[in-house]
Design a protein around this motif. Structure first.
Motif, PDB file in Angstrom:
ATOM      1  N   GLY A 156       0.799  -1.217   0.000  1.00 61.73           N
ATOM      2  CA  GLY A 156       0.000   0.000   0.000  1.00 61.73           C
ATOM      3  C   GLY A 156       0.834   1.270   0.000  1.00 61.73           C
ATOM      4  O   GLY A 156       0.287   2.373   0.047  1.00 61.73           O
ATOM      5  N   GLU A 199     -11.438  -5.608  -3.294  1.00 62.35           N
ATOM      6  CA  GLU A 199     -12.162  -4.497  -2.688  1.00 62.35           C
ATOM      7  C   GLU A 199     -13.082  -5.030  -1.598  1.00 62.35           C
ATOM      8  O   GLU A 199     -13.653  -6.117  -1.736  1.00 62.35           O
ATOM      9  CB  GLU A 199     -12.991  -3.749  -3.734  1.00 62.35           C
ATOM     10  CG  GLU A 199     -12.160  -3.007  -4.762  1.00 62.35           C
ATOM     11  CD  GLU A 199     -13.031  -2.271  -5.770  1.00 62.35           C
ATOM     12  OE1 GLU A 199     -14.167  -1.899  -5.409  1.00 62.35           O
ATOM     13  OE2 GLU A 199     -12.586  -2.086  -6.910  1.00 62.35           O
ATOM     14  N   GLN A 200     -13.219  -4.253  -0.532  1.00 62.14           N
ATOM     15  CA  GLN A 200     -14.081  -4.661   0.574  1.00 62.14           C
ATOM     16  C   GLN A 200     -14.817  -3.449   1.125  1.00 62.14           C
ATOM     17  O   GLN A 200     -14.260  -2.353   1.207  1.00 62.14           O
ATOM     18  CB  GLN A 200     -13.243  -5.301   1.681  1.00 62.14           C
ATOM     19  CG  GLN A 200     -14.033  -5.718   2.915  1.00 62.14           C
ATOM     20  CD  GLN A 200     -13.162  -6.428   3.934  1.00 62.14           C
ATOM     21  OE1 GLN A 200     -12.675  -7.527   3.684  1.00 62.14           O
ATOM     22  NE2 GLN A 200     -12.942  -5.793   5.071  1.00 62.14           N
ATOM     23  N   ARG A 235     -14.878   1.525   3.045  1.00 64.12           N
ATOM     24  CA  ARG A 235     -14.575   0.909   1.756  1.00 64.12           C
ATOM     25  C   ARG A 235     -13.086   1.053   1.460  1.00 64.12           C
ATOM     26  O   ARG A 235     -12.465   2.040   1.844  1.00 64.12           O
ATOM     27  CB  ARG A 235     -15.386   1.570   0.633  1.00 64.12           C
ATOM     28  CG  ARG A 235     -16.892   1.551   0.865  1.00 64.12           C
ATOM     29  CD  ARG A 235     -17.641   2.279  -0.240  1.00 64.12           C
ATOM     30  NE  ARG A 235     -19.047   2.389   0.073  1.00 64.12           N
ATOM     31  CZ  ARG A 235     -19.953   1.458  -0.197  1.00 64.12           C
ATOM     32  NH1 ARG A 235     -19.577   0.344  -0.815  1.00 64.12           N
ATOM     33  NH2 ARG A 235     -21.221   1.625   0.127  1.00 64.12           N
ATOM     34  N   GLY A 236     -12.537   0.082   0.756  1.00 62.12           N
ATOM     35  CA  GLY A 236     -11.133   0.200   0.420  1.00 62.12           C
ATOM     36  C   GLY A 236     -10.601  -1.013  -0.311  1.00 62.12           C
ATOM     37  O   GLY A 236     -11.329  -1.958  -0.622  1.00 62.12           O
ATOM     38  N   TYR A 277      -7.962  -4.132  -0.184  1.00 67.64           N
ATOM     39  CA  TYR A 277      -7.366  -4.988   0.835  1.00 67.64           C
ATOM     40  C   TYR A 277      -6.497  -6.055   0.177  1.00 67.64           C
ATOM     41  O   TYR A 277      -6.566  -6.285  -1.029  1.00 67.64           O
ATOM     42  CB  TYR A 277      -8.459  -5.666   1.670  1.00 67.64           C
ATOM     43  CG  TYR A 277      -9.201  -4.725   2.591  1.00 67.64           C
ATOM     44  CD1 TYR A 277      -8.977  -4.740   3.963  1.00 67.64           C
ATOM     45  CD2 TYR A 277     -10.126  -3.819   2.086  1.00 67.64           C
ATOM     46  CE1 TYR A 277      -9.662  -3.880   4.811  1.00 67.64           C
ATOM     47  CE2 TYR A 277     -10.813  -2.950   2.923  1.00 67.64           C
ATOM     48  CZ  TYR A 277     -10.580  -2.986   4.287  1.00 67.64           C
ATOM     49  OH  TYR A 277     -11.253  -2.128   5.120  1.00 67.64           O
ATOM     50  N   ARG A 278      -5.703  -6.709   1.016  1.00 66.94           N
ATOM     51  CA  ARG A 278      -4.856  -7.811   0.574  1.00 66.94           C
ATOM     52  C   ARG A 278      -5.013  -8.971   1.545  1.00 66.94           C
ATOM     53  O   ARG A 278      -5.143  -8.769   2.751  1.00 66.94           O
ATOM     54  CB  ARG A 278      -3.397  -7.360   0.555  1.00 66.94           C
ATOM     55  CG  ARG A 278      -2.429  -8.333  -0.086  1.00 66.94           C
ATOM     56  CD  ARG A 278      -1.002  -7.965   0.286  1.00 66.94           C
ATOM     57  NE  ARG A 278      -0.750  -8.202   1.710  1.00 66.94           N
ATOM     58  CZ  ARG A 278       0.263  -7.667   2.397  1.00 66.94           C
ATOM     59  NH1 ARG A 278       1.087  -6.831   1.808  1.00 66.94           N
ATOM     60  NH2 ARG A 278       0.431  -7.947   3.675  1.00 66.94           N
ATOM     61  N   THR A 283      -4.925 -10.527   6.448  1.00 67.41           N
ATOM     62  CA  THR A 283      -5.673  -9.492   5.733  1.00 67.41           C
ATOM     63  C   THR A 283      -5.153  -8.116   6.131  1.00 67.41           C
ATOM     64  O   THR A 283      -4.936  -7.835   7.305  1.00 67.41           O
ATOM     65  CB  THR A 283      -7.170  -9.586   6.049  1.00 67.41           C
ATOM     66  OG1 THR A 283      -7.643 -10.880   5.679  1.00 67.41           O
ATOM     67  CG2 THR A 283      -7.951  -8.533   5.278  1.00 67.41           C
ATOM     68  N   LYS A 284      -4.972  -7.237   5.145  1.00 63.98           N
ATOM     69  CA  LYS A 284      -4.456  -5.896   5.404  1.00 63.98           C
ATOM     70  C   LYS A 284      -5.137  -4.893   4.487  1.00 63.98           C
ATOM     71  O   LYS A 284      -5.301  -5.152   3.292  1.00 63.98           O
ATOM     72  CB  LYS A 284      -2.940  -5.851   5.164  1.00 63.98           C
ATOM     73  CG  LYS A 284      -2.324  -4.470   5.363  1.00 63.98           C
ATOM     74  CD  LYS A 284      -0.829  -4.475   5.083  1.00 63.98           C
ATOM     75  CE  LYS A 284      -0.247  -3.075   5.266  1.00 63.98           C
ATOM     76  NZ  LYS A 284       1.217  -3.047   5.008  1.00 63.98           N
ATOM     77  N   ARG A 285      -5.529  -3.752   5.049  1.00 66.03           N
ATOM     78  CA  ARG A 285      -6.083  -2.681   4.230  1.00 66.03           C
ATOM     79  C   ARG A 285      -4.934  -1.894   3.610  1.00 66.03           C
ATOM     80  O   ARG A 285      -4.005  -1.480   4.301  1.00 66.03           O
ATOM     81  CB  ARG A 285      -6.967  -1.747   5.055  1.00 66.03           C
ATOM     82  CG  ARG A 285      -7.733  -0.726   4.204  1.00 66.03           C
ATOM     83  CD  ARG A 285      -8.676   0.122   5.068  1.00 66.03           C
ATOM     84  NE  ARG A 285      -9.600   0.895   4.259  1.00 66.03           N
ATOM     85  CZ  ARG A 285      -9.349   2.103   3.764  1.00 66.03           C
ATOM     86  NH1 ARG A 285      -8.177   2.686   4.017  1.00 66.03           N
ATOM     87  NH2 ARG A 285     -10.241   2.735   3.033  1.00 66.03           N
ATOM     88  N   SER A 308      -5.477   0.746   0.845  1.00 67.10           N
ATOM     89  CA  SER A 308      -5.781   2.102   0.384  1.00 67.10           C
ATOM     90  C   SER A 308      -7.276   2.248   0.166  1.00 67.10           C
ATOM     91  O   SER A 308      -8.024   1.263   0.180  1.00 67.10           O
ATOM     92  CB  SER A 308      -5.041   2.383  -0.934  1.00 67.10           C
ATOM     93  OG  SER A 308      -5.341   3.669  -1.439  1.00 67.10           O
ATOM     94  N   ASP A 309      -7.710   3.483  -0.051  1.00 64.03           N
ATOM     95  CA  ASP A 309      -9.037   3.707  -0.599  1.00 64.03           C
ATOM     96  C   ASP A 309      -8.940   3.589  -2.115  1.00 64.03           C
ATOM     97  O   ASP A 309      -7.868   3.350  -2.664  1.00 64.03           O
ATOM     98  CB  ASP A 309      -9.563   5.086  -0.192  1.00 64.03           C
ATOM     99  CG  ASP A 309      -8.680   6.214  -0.725  1.00 64.03           C
ATOM    100  OD1 ASP A 309      -7.485   5.964  -1.007  1.00 64.03           O
ATOM    101  OD2 ASP A 309      -9.166   7.342  -0.865  1.00 64.03           O
TER     102      ASP A 309
END
Length: 343
Positions: free
Chosen positions: A49, A303-304, A318-319, A321-322, A330-332, A334-335
């Protein structure tokens, strides 16, 4: 004078010239719509990210961003009636496809082949009673128009007992460009927009790029959508929507799954509630979409959107994720809206 600052920014950025191809190796590509510019801005970032960089803006009047070629020299944009090819070095714009499919035509996001010489896209028509979708394969450098006879290759699979020929959607290339994965049945957009498709199943199929050797991969009552192939072609990630009441298609949660394309073994990666009633009971809103494999096949970007359906904390997060293909870490990131993970 302050009210003119956004216009000045628009003019300066619209005149940006790329003297060299974009460097996109192992980069995630995503978009952000910026209200001041009334256009989609295209960004890239690394797998963590970080190193986020704005690299392009879709020219005004040319719709949404479709994707970059892997060599960083070209880009695609589209709207419900057209596909455009942008040469990022010369700024030449080619009109690739003119589409008109009936009462309410549409074009889905077009996809470059790995070698950048072909384009896959889903086209169709939203109509309450006669909606349809089909997959086209286009050659880069040529122009196609339904006004002059389309002359594009429509993928009409030949193989096992296949779904109706007017219900193929959401295509994706294999890493070597020799196979594609598609949804046999209506896409999620078509299910939402046409009552006559509400009870149709959506299963995942693979086939050669000319439609031969078609093989069904998933077989269940759920809607299996947005498939993407792993780099080695052995796994397919997809979004599964389980429905028990077709009247509220938008209200169903969705989850990420992976299936082994050779033996059919499935693995669930996310575990959100599967029905509208379960989400109501737990006060949960949850949607996932757009899975993409990393170049080494070890991770998925997607996307989640999650949050509460009511109460003080009703805001939806919203953003992009990986997640590991083992369902962990699981990691966010970015938007924004996810488009590509370029090798």
């Amino acid at each position: 004078m302050k009210q003119y600052a956004p216009l000045a920014l628009y003019l300066v950025f619209s005149n940006t010239v790329f003297a060299a191809p974009l460097r996109l190796h192992n980069r995630l590509v995503f978009t952000r719509g910026e209200k001041l510019l009334h256009s989609e801005m295209v960004w890239t970032m690394n797998a963590e990210g970080g190193e986020q960089k704005r690299v392009w803006r879709v020219p005004s009047g040319y719709g949404q961003f479709g994707g970059f070629s892997s060599d960083g020299k070209s880009a695609l944009s589209f709207n419900p009636y057209n596909i455009y090819l942008h040469d990022l070095q010369t700024k030449r714009i080619q009109h690739v496809l003119v589409w008109s499919g009936g009462w309410s035509p549409y074009i889905s996001r077009p996809l470059f082949s790995p070698d950048g010489q072909q384009i896959l896209c889903e086209v169709g028509n939203f109509n309450q009673n006669t909606s349809y979708s089909e997959v086209l394969r286009l050659q880069v450098g040529k122009s196609y128009s339904v006004l002059n006879g389309l002359n594009a290759q429509k993928l009409l699979p030949v193989g096992e007992s296949v779904p109706p020929k007017n219900l193929w959607s959401e295509p994706c290339w294999s890493a070597d460009g020799k196979r594609i994965v598609v949804v046999g049945g209506p896409s999620y957009s078509l299910i939402r927009s046409a009552s006559n498709q509400a009870n149709a199943q959506a299963e995942i199929w693979t086939m050669n790029t000319d439609g031969t050797a078609a093989r069904q991969i998933t077989r269940n009552p759920a809607w299996d959508l947005q498939p993407t192939l792993s780099p080695n072609g052995k796994q397919i990630a997809f979004v599964r929507r389980v429905a028990i009441d077709q009247s509220d298609v938008d209200e169903y949660a969705s989850n990420l799954w992976i299936i082994d394309s050779t033996n059919g073994t499935e693995k669930q990666l996310t575990f959100f509630p599967e029905t509208y009633y379960e989400m109501l009971a737990k006060n949960i809103y949850a949607q996932v979409s757009t899975p993409l494999f990393s170049p080494n096949g070890a991770m998925l970007a997607f996307e989640q959107a999650t949050g509460q359906r009511w109460g003080k904390e009703q805001k939806i997060l919203r953003g992009i994720y990986r997640i590991g293909i083992n369902g962990k870490t699981t990691k966010r990131l970015s938007d924004g809206d996810l488009v590509q993970w370029i090798p």
